[in-house]
Write a protein that holds these residues in place. Structure first.
Motif, PDB file in Angstrom:
ATOM      1  N   GLU A 261     -41.825  24.694 -61.635  1.00  8.94           N
ATOM      2  CA  GLU A 261     -40.423  25.138 -61.680  1.00  8.94           C
ATOM      3  C   GLU A 261     -40.304  26.540 -62.255  1.00  8.94           C
ATOM      4  OE1 GLU A 261     -36.947  21.778 -62.106  1.00  8.94           O
ATOM      5  OE2 GLU A 261     -37.806  22.619 -63.919  1.00  8.94           O
ATOM      6  N   ASN A 262     -41.088  26.814 -63.283  1.00  8.73           N
ATOM      7  CA  ASN A 262     -41.042  28.119 -63.932  1.00  8.73           C
ATOM      8  C   ASN A 262     -41.995  29.123 -63.287  1.00  8.73           C
ATOM      9  OD1 ASN A 262     -39.142  27.732 -66.257  1.00  8.73           O
ATOM     10  ND2 ASN A 262     -40.565  26.054 -66.669  1.00  8.73           N
ATOM     11  N   ASP A 263     -42.684  28.659 -62.232  1.00  8.28           N
ATOM     12  CA  ASP A 263     -43.569  29.531 -61.459  1.00  8.28           C
ATOM     13  C   ASP A 263     -44.520  30.300 -62.376  1.00  8.28           C
ATOM     14  OD1 ASP A 263     -44.593  30.570 -59.148  1.00  8.28           O
ATOM     15  OD2 ASP A 263     -43.154  32.215 -59.015  1.00  8.28           O
ATOM     16  N   ARG A 264     -45.117  29.561 -63.294  1.00  7.39           N
ATOM     17  CA  ARG A 264     -46.000  30.232 -64.254  1.00  7.39           C
ATOM     18  C   ARG A 264     -47.441  29.798 -64.069  1.00  7.39           C
ATOM     19  NH1 ARG A 264     -47.362  26.828 -68.365  1.00  7.39           N
ATOM     20  NH2 ARG A 264     -46.058  24.997 -68.730  1.00  7.39           N
ATOM     21  N   PRO A 265     -48.369  30.624 -64.487  1.00  5.67           N
ATOM     22  CA  PRO A 265     -49.784  30.260 -64.386  1.00  5.67           C
ATOM     23  C   PRO A 265     -50.078  29.026 -65.242  1.00  5.67           C
ATOM     24  CG  PRO A 265     -49.530  32.602 -64.856  1.00  5.67           C
ATOM     25  CD  PRO A 265     -48.192  31.980 -65.053  1.00  5.67           C
ATOM     26  N   ALA A 266     -51.072  28.293 -64.839  1.00  2.00           N
ATOM     27  CA  ALA A 266     -51.501  27.146 -65.639  1.00  2.00           C
ATOM     28  C   ALA A 266     -52.061  27.635 -66.962  1.00  2.00           C
ATOM     29  CB  ALA A 266     -52.562  26.358 -64.879  1.00  2.00           C
ATOM     30  N   ASP A 267     -51.864  26.832 -68.002  1.00  4.65           N
ATOM     31  CA  ASP A 267     -52.426  27.169 -69.310  1.00  4.65           C
ATOM     32  C   ASP A 267     -53.429  26.099 -69.729  1.00  4.65           C
ATOM     33  OD1 ASP A 267     -50.944  24.983 -70.246  1.00  4.65           O
ATOM     34  OD2 ASP A 267     -49.268  26.249 -70.875  1.00  4.65           O
TER      35      ASP A 267
ATOM     36  N   ILE B  94     -53.648  25.434 -60.251  1.00  8.02           N
ATOM     37  CA  ILE B  94     -54.539  25.720 -61.377  1.00  8.02           C
ATOM     38  C   ILE B  94     -55.707  26.594 -60.926  1.00  8.02           C
ATOM     39  CG2 ILE B  94     -56.260  24.663 -62.916  1.00  8.02           C
ATOM     40  CD1 ILE B  94     -54.302  22.266 -63.170  1.00  8.02           C
ATOM     41  N   GLU B  95     -56.292  26.252 -59.803  1.00  6.30           N
ATOM     42  CA  GLU B  95     -57.441  27.009 -59.299  1.00  6.30           C
ATOM     43  C   GLU B  95     -57.080  28.467 -59.036  1.00  6.30           C
ATOM     44  OE1 GLU B  95     -61.483  27.416 -58.035  1.00  6.30           O
ATOM     45  OE2 GLU B  95     -60.410  25.898 -59.222  1.00  6.30           O
ATOM     46  N   LYS B  96     -55.842  28.697 -58.607  1.00  3.04           N
ATOM     47  CA  LYS B  96     -55.412  30.054 -58.272  1.00  3.04           C
ATOM     48  C   LYS B  96     -54.954  30.866 -59.478  1.00  3.04           C
ATOM     49  CE  LYS B  96     -53.876  28.985 -53.539  1.00  3.04           C
ATOM     50  NZ  LYS B  96     -52.683  28.841 -52.642  1.00  3.04           N
ATOM     51  N   THR B  97     -54.510  30.174 -60.551  1.00  2.00           N
ATOM     52  CA  THR B  97     -53.847  30.905 -61.632  1.00  2.00           C
ATOM     53  C   THR B  97     -54.540  30.813 -62.987  1.00  2.00           C
ATOM     54  OG1 THR B  97     -52.420  29.012 -62.234  1.00  2.00           O
ATOM     55  CG2 THR B  97     -51.613  30.535 -60.515  1.00  2.00           C
ATOM     56  N   TYR B  98     -55.570  29.989 -63.124  1.00  2.00           N
ATOM     57  CA  TYR B  98     -56.179  29.787 -64.427  1.00  2.00           C
ATOM     58  C   TYR B  98     -57.646  30.173 -64.396  1.00  2.00           C
ATOM     59  CZ  TYR B  98     -57.663  27.414 -68.739  1.00  2.00           C
ATOM     60  OH  TYR B  98     -58.195  27.125 -69.983  1.00  2.00           O
ATOM     61  N   LYS B  99     -58.064  30.972 -65.376  1.00  2.00           N
ATOM     62  CA  LYS B  99     -59.469  31.342 -65.486  1.00  2.00           C
ATOM     63  C   LYS B  99     -60.138  30.416 -66.494  1.00  2.00           C
ATOM     64  CE  LYS B  99     -62.679  35.184 -66.054  1.00  2.00           C
ATOM     65  NZ  LYS B  99     -62.841  36.645 -66.276  1.00  2.00           N
ATOM     66  N   ARG B 100     -61.017  29.581 -65.996  1.00  2.00           N
ATOM     67  CA  ARG B 100     -61.686  28.610 -66.849  1.00  2.00           C
ATOM     68  C   ARG B 100     -62.780  29.270 -67.693  1.00  2.00           C
ATOM     69  NH1 ARG B 100     -60.958  23.277 -65.388  1.00  2.00           N
ATOM     70  NH2 ARG B 100     -59.629  22.934 -63.552  1.00  2.00           N
ATOM     71  N   PRO B 101     -63.176  28.633 -68.784  1.00  2.00           N
ATOM     72  CA  PRO B 101     -64.315  29.140 -69.571  1.00  2.00           C
ATOM     73  C   PRO B 101     -65.561  29.246 -68.690  1.00  2.00           C
ATOM     74  CG  PRO B 101     -63.135  27.459 -70.803  1.00  2.00           C
ATOM     75  CD  PRO B 101     -62.558  27.458 -69.418  1.00  2.00           C
ATOM     76  N   LEU B 102     -66.445  30.142 -69.053  1.00  2.00           N
ATOM     77  CA  LEU B 102     -67.610  30.458 -68.227  1.00  2.00           C
ATOM     78  C   LEU B 102     -68.432  29.229 -67.850  1.00  2.00           C
ATOM     79  CD1 LEU B 102     -69.534  32.462 -66.890  1.00  2.00           C
ATOM     80  CD2 LEU B 102     -70.644  32.778 -69.124  1.00  2.00           C
TER      81      LEU B 102
END
Length: 441
Positions: free
Chosen positions: A60-66, A103-111
């Motif tokens: 709804e808030n069109d925000r990246p995953a945290d 999530i895959e498009k907006t969140y950078k996971r730990p290495l």
């Protein structure tokens, strides 16, 4: 559930579909009682209702995953028990799938998390690579305790522990070509060979082909088919999943044009995904109709066997079978009666373990990516199975077979292997070895 998406947001087909799903949720909480992670962890955010709130807020808030939402979505097994329980028809499967894409498009996971997921996506869907990896894992198993001591390396420790002590040789059942029916031909089907299953337990498809051909069904292994795409699909890797789906749709469409009664699936996790190809490719004008037909033609082996009116027989041995219904079977495909009816008709005594609706903790790569939660679910599942005091466990999914067998001495056999034995095939190897050992003692 009230939503507040803008017209611009709803122009995205994925968001529009998710909004429809969210509106169906009435906050009743029935889903919490059957959610394995909520039952295990007791955290509302690790229940379907809690995850739905998190997904709604994110979209709804069109925000990246945290980090918080990724933690709780990653803990979801996609067992779909919530969909069986939900009185409002909330399609949680499609909602969480869309959330994983976001999530895959907006969140950078730990290495290390990125590396682990990349290794799984690059190895498991490819039988030759998977076979090589299992050989390496056997050599690396002594390193498992060391990996366990470093949190980011725990998934690699889980991989090493899950690797079998030996890997069966390559089976001819995976080679493309037709297997002729015995006697008068009653039908023609294609069989999905799969990716992990033919490496870990090729005897499953061998038993399937033997049984079907004896029943007068021609079985074809089509040239060019591959992984169903479930693994990358559940990682949120949308394009990779759709590429796998398109490839298989092309292959099976050619066979359908030649005359095909069904596409037979012997791994229920694959079946749930392939039956969803029509939805996955709904926006692709070149594939939407072909994918719909493929999904409609797809049958679990037990579904198809029920259409053949197989006569009842006496079991080769008077065995008590605990039937473990894989989540992808009972919740994903709503197949609950057919496997048990077939086993009973084959002369076996069939028992339902307590809490049969709860996941065993396998769930694709979940037992690798979430080893602690998976281990707790496995312990609970095995305790319930052993309480029925069975001679053998039957199930219809290779992931469940691997997971449950890693924690009990009771043989765990695919349903179709028991049926093949009952109707004239060889005794399943795992069962034969166990019985020989018991006799010696």
């Amino acid at each position: 559930m009230e939503t507040k998406f803008s017209a611009a947001q709803l122009a995205d087909p994925g968001v529009a579909e998710s909004e429809k799903i969210l509106r169906k949720c009435v906050h009743c909480g029935f889903c919490t009682a059957t959610c394995p992670t909520y039952v295990t962890l007791g955290n509302e955010l690790d229940s379907p209702r809690g995850r739905i709130y998190l997904i709604k807020d994110m979209l709804e808030n069109d925000r990246p995953a945290d980090r918080e939402i990724v933690t709780h979505i990653d803990r979801c097994l996609s067992c779909l028990a919530c969909m069986t329980t939900c009185p409002s028809g909330v399609n949680y499967m499609h909602l969480v799938d869309h959330a994983r894409v976001h999530i895959e498009k907006t969140y950078k996971r730990p290495l290390m998390n990125r590396l682990t997921r990349q290794v799984l996506a690059a190895v498991l869907p490819y039988p030759a690579r998977f076979r090589l990896a299992l050989s390496a894992a056997r050599l690396g198993r002594p390193l498992a305790p060391l990996f366990d001591s470093v949190k980011p390396l725990k998934p690699f420790a889980a991989m090493l522990r899950l690797a079998p002590s030996s890997v069966p040789g390559k089976s001819k059942s995976a080679e493309p070509g037709a297997r002729a029916a015995t006697g008068t031909r009653r039908g023609r089907v294609a069989i999905l060979t799969g990716c992990a299953q033919p490496v870990l337990k090729p005897s499953i498809n061998e038993a399937t082909i033997r049984l079907l051909t004896r029943l007068g069904i021609e079985v074809v292994v089509p040239e060019g088919e591959g992984c169903c795409g479930a693994l990358v699909h559940h990682m949120g890797r949308e394009e990779a999943a759709l590429e796998s789906a398109r490839r298989n749709v092309d292959v099976w469409t050619r066979e359908i044009e030649r005359g095909l009664d069904a596409i037979i699936i012997t791994a229920s996790g694959c079946g749930t995904t392939i039956k969803d190809y029509g939805y996955m490719l709904r926006l692709d004008p070149a594939y939407s109709e072909k994918a719909r037909i493929v999904s409609e033609r797809t049958k679990d082996i037990t579904e198809y066997l029920m259409t053949l009116a197989i006569p009842a027989v006496a079991a080769p041995e008077p065995l008590t079978v605990a039937y473990h219904s894989a989540c992808s079977m009972q919740h994903g495909q709503k197949i609950t009666r057919q496997p048990k009816d077939l086993l009973k008709a084959a002369g076996f005594m069939v028992k339902d373990p307590p809490e049969g609706h709860l996941c065993c903790g396998s769930a694709g790569t979940y037992n690798i990516m979430q080893p602690e939660i998976s281990a707790r679910l496995k312990t609970r599942k095995i305790a319930n199975i052993e309480n029925t005091r069975p001679d053998v466990v039957a199930t219809g999914n290779i992931g469940c077979i691997t997971q449950i067998a890693s924690g009990t001495a009771i043989p765990v056999i695919h349903t179709v292997e028991l049926l093949d034995w009952a109707y004239g095939g060889p005794k399943p190897a795992g069962l034969a070895a166990t019985r020989t050992l018991e006799a010696a003692e």
